[in-house]
Design a protein around this motif. Structure first.
Motif, PDB file in Angstrom:
ATOM      1  N   SER A 185     -45.617  56.373  34.807  1.00 12.42           N
ATOM      2  CA  SER A 185     -44.475  55.479  34.575  1.00 12.42           C
ATOM      3  C   SER A 185     -43.568  55.365  35.788  1.00 12.42           C
ATOM      4  CB  SER A 185     -43.669  55.955  33.365  1.00 12.42           C
ATOM      5  OG  SER A 185     -43.046  57.205  33.631  1.00 12.42           O
ATOM      6  N   THR A 186     -43.550  56.413  36.627  1.00 10.43           N
ATOM      7  CA  THR A 186     -42.717  56.363  37.828  1.00 10.43           C
ATOM      8  C   THR A 186     -43.291  55.429  38.888  1.00 10.43           C
ATOM      9  OG1 THR A 186     -43.808  58.248  38.911  1.00 10.43           O
ATOM     10  CG2 THR A 186     -41.982  58.746  37.413  1.00 10.43           C
TER      11      THR A 186
ATOM     12  N   VAL B 154     -44.974  52.411  37.996  1.00  9.28           N
ATOM     13  CA  VAL B 154     -45.177  51.071  37.454  1.00  9.28           C
ATOM     14  C   VAL B 154     -44.388  50.026  38.226  1.00  9.28           C
ATOM     15  CG1 VAL B 154     -44.800  49.586  35.447  1.00  9.28           C
ATOM     16  CG2 VAL B 154     -45.806  51.855  35.157  1.00  9.28           C
ATOM     17  N   SER B 155     -43.104  50.300  38.491  1.00  9.60           N
ATOM     18  CA  SER B 155     -42.259  49.323  39.184  1.00  9.60           C
ATOM     19  C   SER B 155     -42.802  49.021  40.578  1.00  9.60           C
ATOM     20  CB  SER B 155     -40.818  49.834  39.280  1.00  9.60           C
ATOM     21  OG  SER B 155     -40.260  50.032  38.001  1.00  9.60           O
TER      22      SER B 155
ATOM     23  N   CYS C 103     -45.867  46.851  40.369  1.00  9.27           N
ATOM     24  CA  CYS C 103     -45.479  45.462  40.101  1.00  9.27           C
ATOM     25  C   CYS C 103     -45.006  44.776  41.378  1.00  9.27           C
ATOM     26  CB  CYS C 103     -44.374  45.425  39.044  1.00  9.27           C
ATOM     27  SG  CYS C 103     -44.926  45.835  37.375  1.00  9.27           S
TER      28      CYS C 103
ATOM     29  N   VAL D  94     -37.488  43.759  37.608  1.00  8.60           N
ATOM     30  CA  VAL D  94     -38.497  44.769  37.261  1.00  8.60           C
ATOM     31  C   VAL D  94     -37.907  46.165  37.377  1.00  8.60           C
ATOM     32  CG1 VAL D  94     -40.673  45.821  38.000  1.00  8.60           C
ATOM     33  CG2 VAL D  94     -40.470  43.330  37.864  1.00  8.60           C
ATOM     34  N   TYR D  95     -37.242  46.454  38.496  1.00  9.16           N
ATOM     35  CA  TYR D  95     -36.670  47.790  38.668  1.00  9.16           C
ATOM     36  C   TYR D  95     -35.514  48.035  37.715  1.00  9.16           C
ATOM     37  CZ  TYR D  95     -39.484  49.114  42.701  1.00  9.16           C
ATOM     38  OH  TYR D  95     -40.528  49.475  43.505  1.00  9.16           O
TER      39      TYR D  95
ATOM     40  N   LYS E 142     -37.198  48.850  34.289  1.00 11.96           N
ATOM     41  CA  LYS E 142     -37.960  50.093  34.254  1.00 11.96           C
ATOM     42  C   LYS E 142     -37.139  51.332  34.583  1.00 11.96           C
ATOM     43  CE  LYS E 142     -41.593  50.673  33.593  1.00 11.96           C
ATOM     44  NZ  LYS E 142     -42.216  51.038  32.299  1.00 11.96           N
ATOM     45  N   THR E 143     -35.950  51.179  35.179  1.00 12.39           N
ATOM     46  CA  THR E 143     -35.158  52.331  35.604  1.00 12.39           C
ATOM     47  C   THR E 143     -33.911  52.447  34.739  1.00 12.39           C
ATOM     48  OG1 THR E 143     -35.925  51.938  37.871  1.00 12.39           O
ATOM     49  CG2 THR E 143     -34.109  53.490  37.574  1.00 12.39           C
TER      50      THR E 143
ATOM     51  N   ARG F  35     -30.385  50.287  34.720  1.00 11.06           N
ATOM     52  CA  ARG F  35     -30.143  49.454  33.542  1.00 11.06           C
ATOM     53  C   ARG F  35     -28.780  49.751  32.910  1.00 11.06           C
ATOM     54  NH1 ARG F  35     -34.565  50.628  31.334  1.00 11.06           N
ATOM     55  NH2 ARG F  35     -33.882  52.130  29.775  1.00 11.06           N
TER      56      ARG F  35
END
Length: 320
Positions: A247-248, A250-251, A254, A299-300, A303-304, A308
């Motif tokens: 998961s770390t 994924v960004s 992308c 995206v970041y 995912k973060t 967020r």
């Protein structure tokens, strides 16, 4: 006849025009105003998103980490790329302002190509960051210290400049006698080279070499990093640990897809240019400089969690 003699003389001495004229989107000139709506919207989102991302990374102490420093570099690059192309593009769409001076054309070309290579180098650095974080977590804080991150950023900038700086000089030595109309909406290297009436073999070889070799080199380093990451992740005992480690990344994955996919598609279109309408090629090439800058902050941000939460509080007018 005298004019032809003068033209021939000027060509032999490497005549360069004072201005070029950008077409915009060939074949879709009547639709420029409508095309400007999505491009302007994406440009606004890119500016807002990357500026917000830089502000959040600067003000949130929990984000003062190597991964986010590299993300800040990527945000600055995205801002430079989008602001280098979009103001002139929108002036073509809105005001039919097609004229661009020869020097301004070279400057635009230099910034677009050099920051593309810098973006590619930063993606390599981000892959290295993920490699160290997953494969050598105990040494992460000692390897990626602030001074090392600063040196990586400066090295990426110097690397990109050294690659691209020959292009303006190679273009200045050419004679332009066919046309001063660039069949593009910005000063892309090969689009300008096609206007020359001199021997452009060196320009063609250098342009192809830099794209294939240096981008290929960056992609090789990224692939090697992820091969090692994959081996380490698969060696973890539980699936929960594997998913957390993946998961770390994924960004970053992308971001890689958003940057290199349009480049690959543009290269394919170049290769099969006769089968693809010119406006498709121009739209795809232009799309690259505005879509990744728009999407990377989104995206970041999604995912973060820290980004967020901080953005949500920022737009609610609250301090953290």
């Amino acid at each position: 006849m005298p004019q032809q003699d003068n033209l021939s003389d000027s060509n032999s001495t490497g005549y360069a025009p004072s201005v070029f004229f950008l077409i915009g989107i060939p074949g879709l000139e009547a639709m420029h105003l409508w095309i400007s709506i999505p491009f302007c919207s994406m440009f606004f989102v890119a500016l807002l998103g990357n500026c917000t991302l830089l502000y959040v990374i600067k003000t949130e102490h929990t984000l003062q980490k190597p991964m986010y420093y590299f993300l800040a570099m990527l945000a600055v690059i995205n801002l430079v790329l989008s602001t280098t192309i979009m103001p002139k593009l929108l002036s073509i769409f809105w005001f039919n302002s097609r004229e661009i001076s020869f020097n301004a054309c070279l400057v635009q070309m230099f910034f677009l190509h050099s920051f593309f290579f810098m973006e590619s180098a930063v993606l390599v650095a981000m892959a290295f960051d993920r490699y160290v974080a997953i494969c050598n977590p105990l040494r992460y804080a000692t390897i990626l210290i602030n001074s090392v991150i600063g040196k990586i950023g400066l090295a990426a900038l110097a690397w990109a400049v050294l690659i691209v700086v020959p292009l303006p000089f190679l273009l200045r030595r050419l004679s332009f006698c066919r046309s001063y109309v660039i069949a593009h909406c910005y000063c892309e290297h090969m689009a300008v080279v096609k206007l020359a009436c001199a021997n452009t073999r060196i320009n063609n070889i250098y342009g192809i070499f830099t794209t294939l070799f240096f981008v290929g080199l960056d992609l090789t380093f990224i692939a090697l990093s992820y091969v090692k990451i994959l081996r380490t992740v698969l060696s973890l005992a539980s699936k929960e640990e594997q998913l957390k480690a993946f998961s770390t990344c994924v960004s970053h994955l992308c971001a890689i897809l958003m940057v290199y996919t349009p480049v690959a598609l543009t290269s394919i279109i170049h290769r099969f240019g006769d089968l693809v309408a010119p406006h498709i090629h121009i739209l795809m090439a232009t799309f690259y400089f505005i879509f990744p800058p728009m999407m990377n902050p989104i995206v970041y941000g999604v995912k973060t969690k820290q980004i967020r939460v901080r953005v949500r509080l920022l737009f609610r007018g609250k301090n953290v």
